[in-house]
Write a protein that holds these residues in place. Structure first.
Motif, mmCIF file in Angstrom:
data_model
loop_
_atom_site.group_PDB
_atom_site.id
_atom_site.type_symbol
_atom_site.label_atom_id
_atom_site.label_comp_id
_atom_site.label_asym_id
_atom_site.label_seq_id
_atom_site.Cartn_x
_atom_site.Cartn_y
_atom_site.Cartn_z
ATOM 1 N N GLY A 104 26.869 -3.332 -2.048
ATOM 2 C CA GLY A 104 25.884 -3.227 -3.121
ATOM 3 C C GLY A 104 24.955 -2.039 -2.944
ATOM 4 N N ALA A 105 24.083 -1.866 -3.921
ATOM 5 C CA ALA A 105 23.075 -0.791 -4.015
ATOM 6 C C ALA A 105 23.729 0.560 -4.340
ATOM 7 N N LYS A 106 22.877 1.548 -4.567
ATOM 8 C CA LYS A 106 23.357 2.871 -4.994
ATOM 9 C C LYS A 106 24.137 3.544 -3.867
ATOM 10 N N GLY B 42 27.383 -0.509 -4.814
ATOM 11 C CA GLY B 42 27.456 -1.514 -5.861
ATOM 12 C C GLY B 42 27.874 -0.985 -7.220
ATOM 13 N N TYR B 43 28.449 0.198 -7.272
ATOM 14 C CA TYR B 43 28.825 0.778 -8.573
ATOM 15 C C TYR B 43 30.313 1.089 -8.666
ATOM 16 N N ALA C 140 24.358 -7.104 -2.601
ATOM 17 C CA ALA C 140 23.095 -6.609 -3.174
ATOM 18 C C ALA C 140 23.352 -5.951 -4.523
ATOM 19 N N LEU C 141 23.622 -6.782 -5.544
ATOM 20 C CA LEU C 141 23.901 -6.242 -6.883
ATOM 21 C C LEU C 141 22.793 -6.600 -7.861
ATOM 22 N N GLY C 142 21.699 -7.206 -7.357
ATOM 23 C CA GLY C 142 20.667 -7.733 -8.256
ATOM 24 C C GLY C 142 21.096 -9.099 -8.773
ATOM 25 N N SER C 143 20.125 -9.810 -9.328
ATOM 26 C CA SER C 143 20.395 -11.164 -9.782
ATOM 27 C C SER C 143 20.412 -11.212 -11.308
ATOM 28 N N LYS D 290 23.746 -10.862 -11.220
ATOM 29 C CA LYS D 290 25.051 -10.217 -11.063
ATOM 30 C C LYS D 290 25.697 -10.599 -9.724
ATOM 31 N N GLY E 86 19.723 -9.107 -3.407
ATOM 32 C CA GLY E 86 18.923 -8.302 -4.345
ATOM 33 C C GLY E 86 18.679 -6.883 -3.871
ATOM 34 N N GLY E 87 17.406 -6.507 -3.785
ATOM 35 C CA GLY E 87 17.066 -5.131 -3.425
ATOM 36 C C GLY E 87 16.907 -4.918 -1.916
ATOM 37 N N ASP F 175 17.846 -1.593 -0.193
ATOM 38 C CA ASP F 175 16.898 -0.499 -0.454
ATOM 39 C C ASP F 175 15.736 -0.569 0.533
HETATM 40 N N1 UDP Z 1 22.779 -2.806 -8.164
HETATM 41 C C1 UDP Z 1 24.108 -2.541 -7.854
HETATM 42 N N2 UDP Z 1 25.031 -2.553 -8.852
HETATM 43 C C2 UDP Z 1 24.703 -2.836 -10.137
HETATM 44 C C3 UDP Z 1 23.350 -3.114 -10.443
HETATM 45 C C4 UDP Z 1 22.405 -3.095 -9.418
HETATM 46 O O1 UDP Z 1 24.441 -2.303 -6.701
HETATM 47 O O2 UDP Z 1 25.604 -2.824 -10.978
HETATM 48 C C5 UDP Z 1 21.806 -2.750 -7.070
HETATM 49 C C6 UDP Z 1 20.642 -1.811 -7.255
HETATM 50 O O3 UDP Z 1 21.031 -0.490 -6.872
HETATM 51 C C7 UDP Z 1 19.599 -2.410 -6.326
HETATM 52 C C8 UDP Z 1 19.896 -3.903 -6.418
HETATM 53 O O4 UDP Z 1 21.194 -4.022 -6.971
HETATM 54 O O5 UDP Z 1 19.815 -1.971 -5.009
HETATM 55 C C9 UDP Z 1 18.958 -4.683 -7.323
HETATM 56 O O6 UDP Z 1 17.732 -4.736 -6.772
HETATM 57 P P1 UDP Z 1 16.557 -5.569 -7.453
HETATM 58 O O7 UDP Z 1 15.371 -5.432 -6.587
HETATM 59 O O8 UDP Z 1 16.450 -5.226 -8.907
HETATM 60 O O9 UDP Z 1 17.156 -7.031 -7.357
HETATM 61 P P2 UDP Z 1 16.487 -8.428 -7.657
HETATM 62 O O10 UDP Z 1 16.331 -9.044 -6.308
HETATM 63 O O11 UDP Z 1 15.161 -8.172 -8.354
HETATM 64 O O12 UDP Z 1 17.491 -9.125 -8.472
#
Ligand code: UDP
Length: 246
Positions: free
Chosen positions: A109-111, A137-138, A160-163, A165, A186-187, A190
């Motif tokens: 996950g994540a960028k 995560g892309y 770590a794709l966010g919630s 997802k 989640g994040g 990062d």
């Molecule tokens: N993310 C990802 N792929 C996606 C959408 C989001 O990897 O298609 C990653 C995004 O880069 C970030 C994390 O998911 O690192 C989302 O973090 P956020 O703090 O928004 O998550 P939350 O815990 O609030 O759901």
């Protein structure tokens, strides 16, 4: 399995970091799969209007009380949740125990680049940790993602794709994956990569992370209205809605 209680129809696990970590590693040793989701007031409120989301959250095996709002709600309802378990702190406990017990991890996950940096920082802190790989995560080709993870054969997968997802992803693919423990984080990558600062310990220990975020990012105030709304809703739902489950 650890006891749960229900807050506005959403399951929350009654545990501490110690009891939960011990149980999760026992399950890894028993080759049982576990799926951990973090529950906070925002998710519970969203699940009120979204039946599918509620089913998805309840389909996890462990629902950690991530947020002081969940503790207050439990107390209002005469429940038993006494300790907050945050996603990132549980992740760090799991990593520490994985290093001790020689279990391996994988970060998905994540960028692009973030999971690699997070992995490097984790390795610095826990030189004994076995990190079997990372994927950003892309990536679009899910067959490829599944294949890469299965070839790496990690015991533990942090997603770590966010919630929601990441929860949808875990639910959809867990049966195809040779992984014992899944945690939606989640994040957190990062934060581990050093891209996002956490609130100082003083705020965290007092359960005031929300206040720190409000000061730093005042434009979030609307999102934060979810907390008082949530507590009011819990307060008025006290009769009949609280069904302790085991
Ligand atoms: N993310 C990802 N792929 C996606 C959408 C989001 O990897 O298609 C990653 C995004 O880069 C970030 C994390 O998911 O690192 C989302 O973090 P956020 O703090 O928004 O998550 P939350 O815990 O609030 O759901």
């Amino acid at each position: 399995m650890t006891a749960k209680e229900t807050i506005l129809g959403v399951d929350v696990t009654q545990a501490t970091y110690e009891s939960l970590t011990a149980e999760l590693f026992q399950r890894i040793n028993d080759q049982k799969q576990s799926f951990i989701v973090a529950i906070n007031p925002e998710k519970i409120m969203k699940a009120q209007k979204d039946e599918k989301l509620r089913t998805l959250l309840n389909s996890a095996d462990y629902h950690i009380p991530d947020g002081v709002g969940v503790l207050i709600a439990s107390r209002l309802k005469g429940g038993n949740i006494k300790t907050r378990i945050t996603g990132i702190d549980l992740m760090m406990r799991i990593i520490k125990e994985a290093a001790n017990q020689q279990k391996s991890i994988f970060l998905y996950g994540a960028k692009p680049g973030v999971a690699d940096q997070a992995a490097e920082n984790v390795k610095q802190q826990y030189p004994d940790i076995q990190i079997k790989g990372t994927i950003d995560g892309y990536q679009k080709d899910m067959d490829d993602v599944i294949k890469t993870i299965n070839q790496a054969e990690p015991d533990i997968l942090f997603v770590a794709l966010g919630s929601p997802k990441q929860e949808q992803w875990i639910r959809q693919y867990r049966n195809q994956l040779k992984v014992s423990l899944f945690q939606g984080v989640g994040g957190s990558f990062d934060v581990l990569a050093g891209n996002i600062e956490r609130a100082p310990a003083a705020f965290r220990n007092l359960g005031l992370e929300w206040l720190y975020r409000l000061i730093r990012e005042p434009w979030r105030w609307k999102r934060q209205l979810a907390l008082p709304r949530f507590l009011i809703r819990v307060f008025f739902s006290r009769k009949g809605n609280h069904k302790p489950k085991t």
